[in-house]
Enzyme design. Structure first.
Site, short mmCIF file in Angstrom:
data_model
loop_
_atom_site.label_atom_id
_atom_site.label_comp_id
_atom_site.label_asym_id
_atom_site.label_seq_id
_atom_site.Cartn_x
_atom_site.Cartn_y
_atom_site.Cartn_z
CE LYS A 26 6.12 -2.67 -3.99
NZ LYS A 26 5.73 -3.64 -3.57
CG ASP A 54 4.14 0.01 -2.18
OD1 ASP A 54 3.88 -2.22 -1.72
OD2 ASP A 54 4.97 0.12 -1.77
P1 NDP Z 1 -0.89 2.22 2.65
O1 NDP Z 1 -0.60 3.29 1.17
O2 NDP Z 1 -2.10 2.09 2.11
O3 NDP Z 1 -0.93 2.29 3.91
C1 NDP Z 1 0.88 2.77 4.22
C2 NDP Z 1 0.46 2.95 6.03
O4 NDP Z 1 1.84 3.13 6.57
C3 NDP Z 1 -0.08 4.46 6.46
O5 NDP Z 1 -0.59 3.83 7.53
C4 NDP Z 1 1.11 4.93 6.17
O6 NDP Z 1 0.78 6.31 7.27
C5 NDP Z 1 1.79 4.47 7.07
N1 NDP Z 1 3.79 4.57 6.29
C6 NDP Z 1 3.74 4.45 4.99
N2 NDP Z 1 4.96 5.20 5.73
C7 NDP Z 1 5.37 5.38 6.38
C8 NDP Z 1 6.36 6.01 7.35
N3 NDP Z 1 7.28 6.27 6.99
N4 NDP Z 1 6.64 6.02 8.76
C9 NDP Z 1 5.76 5.26 9.07
N5 NDP Z 1 4.31 5.16 8.26
C10 NDP Z 1 3.77 4.95 7.16
O7 NDP Z 1 0.43 1.35 2.05
P2 NDP Z 1 0.17 -0.39 2.26
O8 NDP Z 1 -0.94 -0.77 3.58
O9 NDP Z 1 -0.44 -1.32 0.32
O10 NDP Z 1 1.81 -0.87 2.22
C11 NDP Z 1 2.20 -1.05 3.72
C12 NDP Z 1 3.11 -1.61 3.96
O11 NDP Z 1 2.86 -3.66 3.02
C13 NDP Z 1 4.31 -1.26 2.53
O12 NDP Z 1 5.67 -1.88 2.57
C14 NDP Z 1 3.90 -2.27 1.73
O13 NDP Z 1 5.25 -2.55 0.44
C15 NDP Z 1 3.36 -3.54 2.25
N6 NDP Z 1 2.76 -4.05 0.98
C16 NDP Z 1 1.51 -4.36 0.40
C17 NDP Z 1 1.29 -4.94 -0.67
C18 NDP Z 1 0.00 -4.41 -1.04
O14 NDP Z 1 -1.21 -5.28 -1.29
N7 NDP Z 1 -0.99 -3.34 -0.68
C19 NDP Z 1 1.52 -6.33 -0.74
C20 NDP Z 1 2.66 -6.30 -0.14
C21 NDP Z 1 2.79 -5.69 1.01
P3 NDP Z 1 0.06 8.03 6.13
O15 NDP Z 1 -0.18 7.85 5.79
O16 NDP Z 1 0.64 8.76 7.51
O17 NDP Z 1 1.60 7.79 5.34
#
Ligand code: NDP
Length: 450
Positions: free
Chosen positions: A130, A170
């Site tokens: 990562k 991510d």
């Molecule tokens: P994105 O950046 O596309 O979206 C993240 C979302 O989570 C946004 O809505 C963001 O809001 C919100 N968010 C992030 N940090 C916080 C926080 N501290 N408190 C509240 N809301 C928060 O990321 P992904 O959708 O790709 O990833 C989301 C999760 O899924 C993560 O844990 C990631 O590790 C996991 N994941 C992702 C994969 C992938 O293929 N993309 C694969 C496996 C796991 P805002 O825009 O306001 O920050």
């Protein structure tokens, strides 16, 4: 857990915390795994003798580097970049890159550790890694994002490669950022190789990769429900986040007849009792991917509730899909969910439930799918992107969706194999931990002491 397992766990965790001071997220992720692996290795002493857990909790290496870039005003900015190459016993390091202001070494170590088990569960030959940077993409112009991605890759490129380490997206890293980084890698190395996944379809990307994490998380819930003789039809679903994983989790829930009533971002949550249908979801995708706006705008546009600064766990729902970030469900949130009649949780985000929350879910005998099982679909399709790149061909959307469906079904089956308890309850956390561990551990034993 027996008395002797408990004292072995306490002794092991004390050593780990001493060696990794202040890395609370890493401690939490290791504890979540060690609580199941320690009793397992007590019954299988070869793993104990070969010190596999001790070796598995020390990353192969961590690279940390300076990333310098210029903002639109000509100011020179300095960020810290990282790559944690956790374990490559069963394949090249593989795992996403996160750009978020709160990125620390502890967070990336927890994610890389989890990734090793998750990648093993997919059945594909991928090790765990990562990376990321404490760079906040919010409010940055497209040119600033491009300059940062190029500066980041100018250092990272020397540590990765299609047979060494294959990063992906991510939080804060989507198709746009992967494209900028891939372009920079290609420019520096003068090679067109599958060194990143999540690429655009025109240059080596895979169908279904964008959707895979979210779709997989819902497929896993579908399998858990089926195991209890139920289905998704008509179930009220709480989804947190509104990024990549949340959007495609919502899309698949809607397609399977469930009703999505919430989404969120770091500003707050929206509650739409009428349900977020396919049309409204398209509006959200445009809001987040094109206009890069806030979820509060949904409440204004569709005239529904917005809870500022709140997560959606106070809303009544039968199924919960945390898809935003780590530790977003506290013990108290978990109790509220249980009291409101929640039946199951499928973790789209990585480690979104605190240890207290997991205890509450398991005591209530909820169906609880931990992230290393439930969100493995993303990396599984990344693995299939690597396969397609190696073969220099592209599979169709249908073919990839079927492969994703069957991988999620197989992970569910392994969780039952290792996690079914005497009373028939499936402890998916234990099942995924032990199933993920065995394959990596056996490979490490085969290599001898390295
Ligand atoms: P994105 O950046 O596309 O979206 C993240 C979302 O989570 C946004 O809505 C963001 O809001 C919100 N968010 C992030 N940090 C916080 C926080 N501290 N408190 C509240 N809301 C928060 O990321 P992904 O959708 O790709 O990833 C989301 C999760 O899924 C993560 O844990 C990631 O590790 C996991 N994941 C992702 C994969 C992938 O293929 N993309 C694969 C496996 C796991 P805002 O825009 O306001 O920050």
């Amino acid at each position: 857990m027996s008395q002797s397992d408990q004292s072995r766990l306490a002794e092991f965790m004390a050593g780990l915390e001493r060696r990794n001071p202040g890395e609370t997220e890493f401690h939490q992720a290791v504890h979540e795994v060690a609580q199941h692996i320690i009793p397992f290795i007590q019954r299988n002493p070869e793993y104990e003798e070969k010190q596999i857990l001790e070796r598995l909790t020390e990353p192969d290496r961590i690279v940390s580097f300076r990333v310098c870039w210029e903002d639109d005003e000509g100011n020179i900015r300095t960020q810290r970049g990282y790559r944690v190459q956790h374990n490559n016993a069963i394949g090249p390091y593989k795992g996403g890159i996160r750009f978020h202001h709160n990125v620390t070494q502890s967070i990336l170590k927890f994610l890389a550790f989890e990734q090793t088990f998750k990648n093993s569960l997919t059945g594909l030959p991928m090790g765990g890694g990562k990376g990321g940077a404490d760079f906040n993409p919010k409010g940055k112009s497209d040119r600033e994002i491009m300059r940062f991605c190029q500066a980041f890759m100018s250092e990272l490129f020397r540590h990765i490669g299609p047979f060494t380490d294959v990063p992906a997206g991510d939080i804060g890293v989507g198709a746009r950022e992967v494209s900028y980084m891939f372009g920079q890698y290609k420019r520096i190395s003068n090679e067109f190789v599958g060194v990143l996944t999540g690429k655009g379809l025109a240059f080596g990307g895979s169908e279904i990769r964008v959707e895979a994490t979210g779709y997989g998380c819902v497929y896993f819930m579908e399998d858990m429900l089926k195991h209890r003789g139920m289905d998704l039809e008509g179930k009220r679903c709480l989804v947190s986040g509104s990024g990549n994983v949340a959007q495609y989790t919502a899309e698949k829930i809607i397609a399977l007849g469930g009703k999505v009533v919430s989404l969120s971002d770091s500003g707050g949550s929206i509650y739409d009792p009428a349900g977020i249908d396919a049309e409204k979801l398209e509006w959200v995708k445009d809001l987040k991917e094109v206009r890069r706006g806030r979820i509060s705008e949904y409440a204004e546009h569709f005239d529904c509730e917005y809870y500022e600064g709140k997560r959606p766990w106070g809303i009544e729902g039968e199924l919960a899909f945390p898809c935003a970030t780590q530790n977003e469900i506290s013990g108290e949130d978990a109790r509220t969910l249980v009291n409101n009649g929640c039946l199951g949780v499928s973790e789209g985000a990585n480690m979104p439930s605190t240890a207290d929350a997991i205890d509450v879910f398991q005591e209530a005998r909820l169906m609880f799918a931990p992230s290393k099982a439930a969100n493995a679909g993303g990396v599984a399709v990344s693995g299939l992107e690597m396969t397609q790149n190696s073969m220099r061909l592209s599979w169709s959307r249908d073919e990839l969706n079927q492969r994703l469906r069957s991988i999620m079904g197989e992970i569910h089956r392994k969780c039952i194999q290792y996690g079914e308890t005497e009373d028939g309850y499936v402890d998916y956390l234990k099942g995924s931990n032990v199933a993920g561990f065995v394959k990596v551990a056996d490979a490490m034993i085969a290599y001898g002491v390295i």
